[in-house]
Design a protein around this motif. Sequence first.
Motif, PDB file in Angstrom:
ATOM      1  N   GLY A   1       0.777  -1.224   0.000  1.00 36.80           N
ATOM      2  CA  GLY A   1       0.000   0.000   0.000  1.00 36.80           C
ATOM      3  C   GLY A   1       0.809   1.273   0.000  1.00 36.80           C
ATOM      4  N   LEU A   2       2.092   1.186  -0.265  1.00 38.10           N
ATOM      5  CA  LEU A   2       2.948   2.380  -0.268  1.00 38.10           C
ATOM      6  C   LEU A   2       2.912   3.008  -1.661  1.00 38.10           C
ATOM      7  CD1 LEU A   2       5.961   1.012   1.813  1.00 38.10           C
ATOM      8  CD2 LEU A   2       3.927   2.239   2.596  1.00 38.10           C
ATOM      9  N   GLU A   3       1.869   3.776  -1.914  1.00 36.96           N
ATOM     10  CA  GLU A   3       1.642   4.414  -3.201  1.00 36.96           C
ATOM     11  C   GLU A   3       2.362   5.756  -3.259  1.00 36.96           C
ATOM     12  OE1 GLU A   3       1.296   4.754  -6.203  1.00 36.96           O
ATOM     13  OE2 GLU A   3      -0.829   4.519  -6.709  1.00 36.96           O
ATOM     14  N   ARG A   4       3.027   6.020  -4.384  1.00 36.48           N
ATOM     15  CA  ARG A   4       3.740   7.293  -4.536  1.00 36.48           C
ATOM     16  C   ARG A   4       2.783   8.444  -4.827  1.00 36.48           C
ATOM     17  NH1 ARG A   4       8.184   6.395  -9.043  1.00 36.48           N
ATOM     18  NH2 ARG A   4       6.264   5.833 -10.180  1.00 36.48           N
ATOM     19  N   GLU A   5       1.656   8.139  -5.512  1.00 36.58           N
ATOM     20  CA  GLU A   5       0.705   9.180  -5.896  1.00 36.58           C
ATOM     21  C   GLU A   5      -0.655   8.881  -5.258  1.00 36.58           C
ATOM     22  OE1 GLU A   5       0.692   9.074 -10.100  1.00 36.58           O
ATOM     23  OE2 GLU A   5       2.791   9.699 -10.323  1.00 36.58           O
ATOM     24  N   ALA A   6      -0.709   8.978  -3.956  1.00 32.46           N
ATOM     25  CA  ALA A   6      -1.946   8.694  -3.231  1.00 32.46           C
ATOM     26  C   ALA A   6      -2.871   9.904  -3.292  1.00 32.46           C
ATOM     27  CB  ALA A   6      -1.632   8.328  -1.784  1.00 32.46           C
ATOM     28  N   ASP A   7      -3.993   9.739  -3.995  1.00 34.55           N
ATOM     29  CA  ASP A   7      -4.967  10.816  -4.088  1.00 34.55           C
ATOM     30  C   ASP A   7      -6.359  10.203  -4.100  1.00 34.55           C
ATOM     31  OD1 ASP A   7      -4.988   9.654  -6.571  1.00 34.55           O
ATOM     32  OD2 ASP A   7      -4.083  11.343  -7.616  1.00 34.55           O
ATOM     33  N   SER A   8      -7.350  11.004  -4.430  1.00 32.21           N
ATOM     34  CA  SER A   8      -8.733  10.529  -4.427  1.00 32.21           C
ATOM     35  C   SER A   8      -8.991   9.460  -5.482  1.00 32.21           C
ATOM     36  CB  SER A   8      -9.689  11.713  -4.648  1.00 32.21           C
ATOM     37  OG  SER A   8      -9.404  12.355  -5.888  1.00 32.21           O
ATOM     38  N   LYS A   9      -8.164   9.402  -6.539  1.00 29.97           N
ATOM     39  CA  LYS A   9      -8.355   8.383  -7.571  1.00 29.97           C
ATOM     40  C   LYS A   9      -8.124   6.982  -7.019  1.00 29.97           C
ATOM     41  CE  LYS A   9      -6.969  11.402 -11.402  1.00 29.97           C
ATOM     42  NZ  LYS A   9      -6.025  11.597 -12.530  1.00 29.97           N
ATOM     43  N   LEU A  10      -7.195   6.856  -6.085  1.00 35.03           N
ATOM     44  CA  LEU A  10      -6.920   5.547  -5.497  1.00 35.03           C
ATOM     45  C   LEU A  10      -8.133   5.035  -4.729  1.00 35.03           C
ATOM     46  CD1 LEU A  10      -5.010   3.234  -4.816  1.00 35.03           C
ATOM     47  CD2 LEU A  10      -4.118   4.600  -2.922  1.00 35.03           C
ATOM     48  N   ALA A  11      -8.762   5.884  -3.933  1.00 31.43           N
ATOM     49  CA  ALA A  11      -9.962   5.487  -3.199  1.00 31.43           C
ATOM     50  C   ALA A  11     -11.097   5.136  -4.159  1.00 31.43           C
ATOM     51  CB  ALA A  11     -10.386   6.593  -2.246  1.00 31.43           C
ATOM     52  N   PHE A  12     -11.227   5.874  -5.242  1.00 31.88           N
ATOM     53  CA  PHE A  12     -12.287   5.604  -6.223  1.00 31.88           C
ATOM     54  C   PHE A  12     -12.079   4.244  -6.883  1.00 31.88           C
ATOM     55  CE2 PHE A  12     -13.709   5.689 -10.645  1.00 31.88           C
ATOM     56  CZ  PHE A  12     -15.068   5.926 -10.480  1.00 31.88           C
ATOM     57  N   GLU A  13     -10.850   3.940  -7.290  1.00 31.97           N
ATOM     58  CA  GLU A  13     -10.582   2.667  -7.956  1.00 31.97           C
ATOM     59  C   GLU A  13     -10.734   1.491  -6.990  1.00 31.97           C
ATOM     60  OE1 GLU A  13     -10.365   2.385 -11.029  1.00 31.97           O
ATOM     61  OE2 GLU A  13     -10.062   4.489 -11.600  1.00 31.97           O
ATOM     62  N   MET A  14     -10.359   1.684  -5.725  1.00 33.60           N
ATOM     63  CA  MET A  14     -10.540   0.621  -4.735  1.00 33.60           C
ATOM     64  C   MET A  14     -12.021   0.365  -4.486  1.00 33.60           C
ATOM     65  SD  MET A  14      -7.863  -0.966  -3.547  1.00 33.60           S
ATOM     66  CE  MET A  14      -8.596  -1.600  -2.033  1.00 33.60           C
ATOM     67  N   ASP A  15     -12.808   1.408  -4.397  1.00 35.51           N
ATOM     68  CA  ASP A  15     -14.244   1.245  -4.200  1.00 35.51           C
ATOM     69  C   ASP A  15     -14.881   0.550  -5.401  1.00 35.51           C
ATOM     70  OD1 ASP A  15     -16.810   1.913  -2.743  1.00 35.51           O
ATOM     71  OD2 ASP A  15     -17.143   3.015  -4.608  1.00 35.51           O
ATOM     72  N   ARG A  16     -14.443   0.891  -6.589  1.00 36.70           N
ATOM     73  CA  ARG A  16     -14.968   0.246  -7.792  1.00 36.70           C
ATOM     74  C   ARG A  16     -14.610  -1.233  -7.832  1.00 36.70           C
ATOM     75  NH1 ARG A  16     -13.528   2.215 -13.996  1.00 36.70           N
ATOM     76  NH2 ARG A  16     -14.816   0.649 -15.087  1.00 36.70           N
ATOM     77  N   LEU A  17     -13.400  -1.563  -7.446  1.00 38.91           N
ATOM     78  CA  LEU A  17     -12.990  -2.962  -7.385  1.00 38.91           C
ATOM     79  C   LEU A  17     -13.762  -3.719  -6.325  1.00 38.91           C
ATOM     80  CD1 LEU A  17     -11.013  -5.232  -8.226  1.00 38.91           C
ATOM     81  CD2 LEU A  17      -9.413  -4.331  -6.531  1.00 38.91           C
ATOM     82  N   HIS A  18     -13.992  -3.088  -5.186  1.00 35.99           N
ATOM     83  CA  HIS A  18     -14.718  -3.729  -4.092  1.00 35.99           C
ATOM     84  C   HIS A  18     -16.158  -4.036  -4.476  1.00 35.99           C
ATOM     85  CE1 HIS A  18     -16.329  -3.554   0.278  1.00 35.99           C
ATOM     86  NE2 HIS A  18     -15.932  -4.771  -0.013  1.00 35.99           N
ATOM     87  N   ARG A  19     -16.790  -3.157  -5.216  1.00 35.73           N
ATOM     88  CA  ARG A  19     -18.171  -3.370  -5.625  1.00 35.73           C
ATOM     89  C   ARG A  19     -18.300  -4.408  -6.745  1.00 35.73           C
ATOM     90  NH1 ARG A  19     -21.871   0.632  -4.109  1.00 35.73           N
ATOM     91  NH2 ARG A  19     -20.963   2.348  -2.913  1.00 35.73           N
ATOM     92  N   SER A  20     -17.212  -4.677  -7.433  1.00 34.39           N
ATOM     93  CA  SER A  20     -17.261  -5.602  -8.572  1.00 34.39           C
ATOM     94  C   SER A  20     -17.020  -7.047  -8.187  1.00 34.39           C
ATOM     95  CB  SER A  20     -16.223  -5.184  -9.626  1.00 34.39           C
ATOM     96  OG  SER A  20     -16.453  -3.865 -10.071  1.00 34.39           O
ATOM     97  N   CYS A  21     -16.485  -7.319  -7.006  1.00 35.31           N
ATOM     98  CA  CYS A  21     -16.157  -8.690  -6.608  1.00 35.31           C
ATOM     99  C   CYS A  21     -17.007  -9.113  -5.421  1.00 35.31           C
ATOM    100  CB  CYS A  21     -14.673  -8.796  -6.258  1.00 35.31           C
ATOM    101  SG  CYS A  21     -14.164  -7.809  -4.838  1.00 35.31           S
ATOM    102  N   ARG A  22     -16.960 -10.389  -5.132  1.00 37.63           N
ATOM    103  CA  ARG A  22     -17.710 -10.917  -3.993  1.00 37.63           C
ATOM    104  C   ARG A  22     -16.994 -10.681  -2.679  1.00 37.63           C
ATOM    105  NH1 ARG A  22     -21.926 -14.420  -3.514  1.00 37.63           N
ATOM    106  NH2 ARG A  22     -21.929 -14.592  -5.789  1.00 37.63           N
ATOM    107  N   ARG A  23     -15.669 -10.801  -2.693  1.00 37.14           N
ATOM    108  CA  ARG A  23     -14.889 -10.587  -1.470  1.00 37.14           C
ATOM    109  C   ARG A  23     -13.520 -10.031  -1.879  1.00 37.14           C
ATOM    110  NH1 ARG A  23     -13.346 -15.613   2.302  1.00 37.14           N
ATOM    111  NH2 ARG A  23     -15.602 -15.918   2.218  1.00 37.14           N
ATOM    112  N   LEU A  24     -13.089  -8.985  -1.206  1.00 34.17           N
ATOM    113  CA  LEU A  24     -11.792  -8.371  -1.471  1.00 34.17           C
ATOM    114  C   LEU A  24     -10.918  -8.543  -0.230  1.00 34.17           C
ATOM    115  CD1 LEU A  24      -9.823  -6.751  -3.144  1.00 34.17           C
ATOM    116  CD2 LEU A  24     -10.981  -4.648  -2.422  1.00 34.17           C
ATOM    117  N   ILE A  25      -9.844  -9.310  -0.386  1.00 29.15           N
ATOM    118  CA  ILE A  25      -8.925  -9.598   0.709  1.00 29.15           C
ATOM    119  C   ILE A  25      -7.590  -8.921   0.404  1.00 29.15           C
ATOM    120  CG2 ILE A  25      -7.768 -11.405   2.028  1.00 29.15           C
ATOM    121  CD1 ILE A  25      -9.965 -13.304   1.248  1.00 29.15           C
TER     122      ILE A  25
END
Length: 400
Positions: free
Chosen positions: A316-340
Amino acid sequence: MAINHLAPEQTEQFADNIVGFARALRAAGMPVGPGAVIDAMSALQVIDIGNRGDVFTTLEAIFVKRHEHALIFKQAFNLFFRASEEWKHMLDSVPLPEQAKKKPQAGSRRVQEAMSQPRMTETPQHQEQDLRLSVSDKEILQKKDFAQMSAAEISEALRAIERMHLPQAELLTRRHRPDPRGLRLDLRRTLRASLRSGGEIIDIHRRGRIEKPAPIVALLDISGSMSEYTRLFLHFLHGITDARKRVSVFLFGTRLTNVTRALRQRDPDEALASCSASVEDWAGGTRISASLHNFNKLWARRVLSQGAIVLLISDGLEREADSKLAFEMDRLHRSCRRLIWLNPLLRFSGFEAKAQGIKMMLPHVDEFRPVHNLSSIQELITTLSRPLPPHHRSLIRSAA
């Protein structure tokens, strides 16, 4: 000159070498039994053992039964029998000077380890002592960090990972099949069976929903801080890919790479060598947000359409941590059954989510687990074997 033309002591020495060579092939992962050794000794009776090429071809025809074992046999033969007139047995695993300059091929590590194993000549007392030590070593190895392991310990950890088994976590699909215990009436088969009894319905046929193993999608960080953990976890993914074909693997650093097809090769060394060859940014930088964006845009609908389980392996050590990272994580979370999320930083007892990238990613995962030793991988297997939760979309609909 055939074996039967040699002196008795030379014949016995050559036979010992063939038996030792077969034992080394077996230690390297090739299925070589006593029958193959007998066939090899019989075949060497009729060829010229002074011709290295004839001996290689003869032994290869007897010991190699699968295409993926040909490379292992070739490297084992070159290491075991030195190209000299005396044909002495080479016991050490140190490569020749001209071989050391070349890039190691797939399978070379396994062959060299097999050559370095001692002969089975220990007494029962020594074997019992080694067994006690091995049990203690295994307990230590289970909890030792991958980054702190020596080369020998990493080799032992890889063998332990290859023996791990992932039970099938079944997922109910929308399709049905004939099932005597099913909850749905199969009217067509019931009426067709009634024609045999003059229209009287005697047997009622039922249908049940088909269960399939849940797909697994792995997103692995290959940056410099994650290189060692990712390489070992790829061995685990290779093992479960053989058992369940619904496994998709993606590597990301500064770009996203699909290595699913490369990881499906039967030989683990060839599979990982193919993965490394297809990736250009191994042990480089990290762009988690851009990589997740490419996955959600290009691959999510292809591999996440059937309620897949997503394994995100990253620190999780992202060099460019901004609002886009949270958006893409939320999109991935909604697309799968379980995110580990598997993070090796959890090996520290005082770990706190202080990095900006970790803070943005953490609210969008179902489970947050470590992945730094064999025990953590075994706990992950237990987690993946549990019954699957309902899909996120069904939860949203029920709440609405």
